[in-house]
Structures are given as C-alpha cells and as structure tokens.
Design a protein around this motif. Sequence first.
Motif, PDB file in Angstrom:
ATOM      1  N   PRO A   1       0.818  -1.308   0.039  1.00  0.00           N
ATOM      2  CA  PRO A   1      -0.094  -0.159  -0.297  1.00  0.00           C
ATOM      3  C   PRO A   1       1.052   1.335   0.215  1.00  0.00           C
ATOM      4  O   PRO A   1       0.607   2.298  -0.480  1.00  0.00           O
ATOM      5  N   ASP A   2       2.175   1.172   0.326  1.00  0.00           N
ATOM      6  CA  ASP A   2       2.917   2.369   1.211  1.00  0.00           C
ATOM      7  C   ASP A   2       4.810   2.660   0.300  1.00  0.00           C
ATOM      8  O   ASP A   2       4.517   1.295   0.740  1.00  0.00           O
TER       9      ASP A   2
ATOM     10  N   MET B   1       6.513  -0.843   2.034  1.00  0.00           N
ATOM     11  CA  MET B   1       8.236  -1.935  -0.136  1.00  0.00           C
ATOM     12  C   MET B   1       9.471  -2.246   0.564  1.00  0.00           C
ATOM     13  O   MET B   1       9.560  -3.014   0.402  1.00  0.00           O
ATOM     14  N   ALA B   2      10.295  -1.389   1.299  1.00  0.00           N
ATOM     15  CA  ALA B   2      10.744  -1.164   1.927  1.00  0.00           C
ATOM     16  C   ALA B   2      10.970  -2.498   3.054  1.00  0.00           C
ATOM     17  O   ALA B   2      11.570  -3.363   3.044  1.00  0.00           O
ATOM     18  N   ASP B   3       9.548  -2.473   4.386  1.00  0.00           N
ATOM     19  CA  ASP B   3       9.607  -3.689   5.113  1.00  0.00           C
ATOM     20  C   ASP B   3       9.783  -4.928   4.145  1.00  0.00           C
ATOM     21  O   ASP B   3      10.137  -5.363   4.341  1.00  0.00           O
ATOM     22  N   PHE B   4       8.544  -5.020   2.781  1.00  0.00           N
ATOM     23  CA  PHE B   4       9.217  -5.697   1.732  1.00  0.00           C
ATOM     24  C   PHE B   4      10.486  -6.501   1.766  1.00  0.00           C
ATOM     25  O   PHE B   4      10.846  -7.557   1.355  1.00  0.00           O
ATOM     26  N   GLY B   5      11.485  -5.741   0.963  1.00  0.00           N
ATOM     27  CA  GLY B   5      12.312  -5.385   0.400  1.00  0.00           C
ATOM     28  C   GLY B   5      13.522  -5.793   1.913  1.00  0.00           C
ATOM     29  O   GLY B   5      13.833  -6.571   1.667  1.00  0.00           O
ATOM     30  N   VAL B   6      13.028  -5.772   2.940  1.00  0.00           N
ATOM     31  CA  VAL B   6      13.895  -6.811   3.373  1.00  0.00           C
ATOM     32  C   VAL B   6      13.124  -8.318   3.717  1.00  0.00           C
ATOM     33  O   VAL B   6      14.674  -8.755   4.205  1.00  0.00           O
TER      34      VAL B   6
ATOM     35  N   THR C   1      13.326   1.812  -4.787  1.00  0.00           N
ATOM     36  CA  THR C   1      12.189   2.190  -2.916  1.00  0.00           C
ATOM     37  C   THR C   1      12.681   0.670  -2.897  1.00  0.00           C
ATOM     38  O   THR C   1      13.402   0.708  -1.247  1.00  0.00           O
ATOM     39  N   LEU C   2      12.589  -0.482  -2.602  1.00  0.00           N
ATOM     40  CA  LEU C   2      12.544  -1.966  -3.188  1.00  0.00           C
ATOM     41  C   LEU C   2      13.570  -2.194  -3.017  1.00  0.00           C
ATOM     42  O   LEU C   2      14.330  -3.133  -1.423  1.00  0.00           O
ATOM     43  N   SER C   3      15.128  -1.656  -3.663  1.00  0.00           N
ATOM     44  CA  SER C   3      16.051  -2.017  -3.592  1.00  0.00           C
ATOM     45  C   SER C   3      16.851  -1.255  -2.189  1.00  0.00           C
ATOM     46  O   SER C   3      17.608  -2.045  -1.508  1.00  0.00           O
ATOM     47  N   ARG C   4      16.430  -0.681  -1.809  1.00  0.00           N
ATOM     48  CA  ARG C   4      17.030   0.344  -0.723  1.00  0.00           C
ATOM     49  C   ARG C   4      16.578  -1.111   0.388  1.00  0.00           C
ATOM     50  O   ARG C   4      17.414  -0.932   1.417  1.00  0.00           O
ATOM     51  N   GLY C   5      14.987  -1.567   0.662  1.00  0.00           N
ATOM     52  CA  GLY C   5      14.734  -2.509   1.223  1.00  0.00           C
ATOM     53  C   GLY C   5      15.733  -3.764   1.384  1.00  0.00           C
ATOM     54  O   GLY C   5      16.076  -4.362   2.262  1.00  0.00           O
ATOM     55  N   ILE C   6      16.015  -3.962   0.815  1.00  0.00           N
ATOM     56  CA  ILE C   6      16.654  -5.214   0.269  1.00  0.00           C
ATOM     57  C   ILE C   6      18.123  -4.959   0.689  1.00  0.00           C
ATOM     58  O   ILE C   6      18.696  -5.645   1.474  1.00  0.00           O
ATOM     59  N   LEU C   7      18.582  -3.770   0.610  1.00  0.00           N
ATOM     60  CA  LEU C   7      20.050  -3.988   1.163  1.00  0.00           C
ATOM     61  C   LEU C   7      19.769  -3.431   3.038  1.00  0.00           C
ATOM     62  O   LEU C   7      20.919  -4.053   3.419  1.00  0.00           O
TER      63      LEU C   7
END
Length: 150
Positions: free
Chosen positions: A6-7, A11-16, A40-46
Amino acid sequence: MKRYLPDEQAMADFGVQLAQAVDSGGVIYLLGDLGMGKTTLSRGILRGCGHAGSVKSPTYTLVEPYDTPAGLVYHFDLYRLADPEELEYLGARDYFTDDALCLVEWPEKGEGMLPRPDLEIRLALSGLGRELTLAAHTPMGQRIIDKLNK
Ligand code: ADP
Ligand code: MG
C-alpha cells in the motif's frame, strides 16, 4: 506470486523480507515504469542485507556496489544505458559472480548482455499503492518465493 504493497514503508519492509529469503547471491530483475518503486524496493533489500548507510539511485553511475554484512550487493540502474554493448566496457561481467546479489533496474536496456535472472519482480500501479508480481526462473528463485510464502 503477487503482493500488494500500500505504501513506501510497506515496499521497504517487503525488501527486508526478500533479503532475508535470499541465501547468498543471485540475480533479481526489477521491472516497471519510472516511479513504480524499484529503487525503494532495492533500498529495503539493502537494509535487509544489513547495510546501514544511505542508498543512492545509480541512475548516473549505472551501478553502485555495497559490501554488506550479508555479502556483496550490486545495485544496477540501466535506464541511461544507450546500448547493451556498453555493459561490456563497464566490466559488468565481473559483477555477476555466484556470491554477489545483483539487483537490476531496467534490465530491458541490457538485453542480451545480462545473465538470466533467478527472480523477476514486476512493479505496477494499483490504487494508491503497488502490486508486485514475482516470477522464479531458477530453483534458487523458487526457493526465495517459497520462503516468502511461509
Ligand atoms: P523507481 O525506482 O521505480 O523509479 P522509486 O523507488 O524512486 O521508483 O519510487 C518512486 C516513488 O514511489 C517514491 O516517491 C516512493 O515513495 C513511491 N513508492 C514506492 N513504493 C510505493 C508503494 N508501495 N506505494 C505507494 N508509493 C510507493
Ligand atoms: Mg529507480
């Protein structure tokens, strides 16, 4: 596999979560128009790989390397690549090693010069948020999806 986020925070949490589902290394394609949340997703993954510092969008540098507690991560943004052949001059081949995790925004721009992905993630608008569609292309990619579904 589909996931509605949703926001930006979701997105960042899903990356984690995604980073935690990766064993070691692999190639992840991030597909979707400008503004869909690839960076944004890449940031979460990192973040999920334990990287505590900032994450710059590699739009101008094409690739940013990160030496994270979980291992090497290369974050590509090929939007400004004029020709896939340029990847040769960048020495991109050296980045795609077995133990590095490679996140690739705009893989379409590098067609023919990139290894096939373990996982492909499509990001699309959905209401105010984004819908992600994950597709595995290797057993490694399937293991990541299986872990996310647990
Ligand atoms: P891209 O790298 O695909 O061009 P960005 O990651 O730079 O996109 O994100 C563009 C914008 O989308 C940012 O303002 C970000 O806050 C927002 N955004 C990211 N994920 C979501 C989401 N799940 N829902 C709504 N907005 C999002
Ligand atoms: Mg981006």
